[in-house]
Scaffold this motif. Structure first.
Motif, PDB file in Angstrom:
ATOM      1  N   UNK A   4     -22.337 -25.890 -71.581  1.00 31.83           N
ATOM      2  CA  UNK A   4     -23.049 -27.161 -71.400  1.00 31.83           C
ATOM      3  C   UNK A   4     -24.448 -26.930 -70.846  1.00 31.83           C
ATOM      4  N   UNK A   5     -24.573 -26.057 -69.850  1.00 31.14           N
ATOM      5  CA  UNK A   5     -25.877 -25.780 -69.235  1.00 31.14           C
ATOM      6  C   UNK A   5     -26.826 -25.150 -70.250  1.00 31.14           C
ATOM      7  N   UNK A   6     -26.315 -24.177 -71.015  1.00 35.66           N
ATOM      8  CA  UNK A   6     -27.147 -23.516 -72.035  1.00 35.66           C
ATOM      9  C   UNK A   6     -27.563 -24.517 -73.103  1.00 35.66           C
ATOM     10  N   UNK A   7     -26.645 -25.394 -73.479  1.00 35.34           N
ATOM     11  CA  UNK A   7     -26.939 -26.425 -74.481  1.00 35.34           C
ATOM     12  C   UNK A   7     -28.024 -27.368 -73.971  1.00 35.34           C
ATOM     13  N   UNK A  15     -25.992 -23.366 -79.453  1.00 37.39           N
ATOM     14  CA  UNK A  15     -25.619 -24.201 -80.595  1.00 37.39           C
ATOM     15  C   UNK A  15     -24.578 -23.493 -81.446  1.00 37.39           C
ATOM     16  N   UNK A  16     -24.736 -22.186 -81.619  1.00 33.18           N
ATOM     17  CA  UNK A  16     -23.762 -21.414 -82.393  1.00 33.18           C
ATOM     18  C   UNK A  16     -22.385 -21.468 -81.722  1.00 33.18           C
ATOM     19  N   UNK A  17     -22.376 -21.264 -80.421  1.00 34.94           N
ATOM     20  CA  UNK A  17     -21.116 -21.302 -79.672  1.00 34.94           C
ATOM     21  C   UNK A  17     -20.499 -22.702 -79.706  1.00 34.94           C
ATOM     22  N   UNK A  18     -21.344 -23.703 -79.570  1.00 34.26           N
ATOM     23  CA  UNK A  18     -20.886 -25.093 -79.623  1.00 34.26           C
ATOM     24  C   UNK A  18     -20.262 -25.388 -80.990  1.00 34.26           C
ATOM     25  N   UNK A  19     -20.943 -24.952 -82.039  1.00 37.49           N
ATOM     26  CA  UNK A  19     -20.437 -25.171 -83.392  1.00 37.49           C
ATOM     27  C   UNK A  19     -19.112 -24.435 -83.596  1.00 37.49           C
ATOM     28  N   UNK A  20     -19.061 -23.168 -83.194  1.00 36.66           N
ATOM     29  CA  UNK A  20     -17.826 -22.391 -83.370  1.00 36.66           C
ATOM     30  C   UNK A  20     -16.645 -23.036 -82.646  1.00 36.66           C
ATOM     31  N   UNK A  21     -16.912 -23.599 -81.485  1.00 34.58           N
ATOM     32  CA  UNK A  21     -15.835 -24.169 -80.685  1.00 34.58           C
ATOM     33  C   UNK A  21     -15.404 -25.551 -81.192  1.00 34.58           C
TER      34      UNK A  21
END
Length: 176
Positions: A4-7, A15-21
């Motif tokens: 969340x903080x990185x986003x 964004x890549x991690x958010x999308x993957x999750x």
């Protein structure tokens, strides 16, 4: 919390991690509602583009990231259903020749002029938002991205503007 903080900081790798999750969840919600793989894929893409562009509107103290994305997904799915309905009406009208019932084109021209004048009387950003929604056929999410306003604000502007237009046009209809 780290994601969340990185986003929120706008780090592209987040964004890549958010999308993957969360993409499987977003896709599943869209697929269950739309029953179309291409439409669900489009909605999934729209959700993550809208999330990235609107990340300043995310407040982790109000809701978790997953809930915020589900809210964006619901709006994108609703927009997809509305787009389908518009396309279906246009197809039906073309198939049945719905324009055959117009006997006098002058009445339609008068109505168009009245609507254009009523829209011109709206202030900004309402005028621009209404034009994007109805003339450019943009979704609420797309309008929010374009004008840089939160999605809820765009929806409120549209609702209030439609009320003003209805009142204005009802008065014009009574007068004629």
């Amino acid at each position: 919390m780290l994601l969340e903080r990185a986003f929120l900081d706008g780090r592209p790798e987040s964004m890549r991690a958010l999308y993957d999750r969360y993409a499987p969840l977003v896709f599943t919600i869209a697929m269950r509602s739309l029953a179309s793989v291409p439409d669900a894929e489009d909605v999934t893409q729209q959700v993550f583009v809208a999330a990235w562009r609107g990340r300043v509107g995310f407040d982790p103290s109000r809701a978790p990231l997953q809930a915020w994305l589900i809210g964006i997904t619901r709006n994108a799915v609703a927009d997809a259903h509305a787009r389908r309905a518009r396309e279906g009406r246009a197809t039906d009208a073309a198939r049945t020749g719905a324009t055959d019932h117009i006997e006098d084109g002058s009445a339609q021209v008068v109505d168009q002029v009245l609507v254009a004048e009523a829209i011109d009387e709206l202030g900004e950003p309402q005028r621009a938002i209404i034009r994007m929604a109805f003339f450019d056929e943009l979704t609420h999410v797309e309008i929010a991205d374009r004008v840089g306003l939160p999605l809820g604000t765009v929806k409120s502007h549209i609702r209030r503007s439609l009320g003003r237009l209805r009142t204005r046009l009802e008065v014009a209809d009574v007068a004629s």
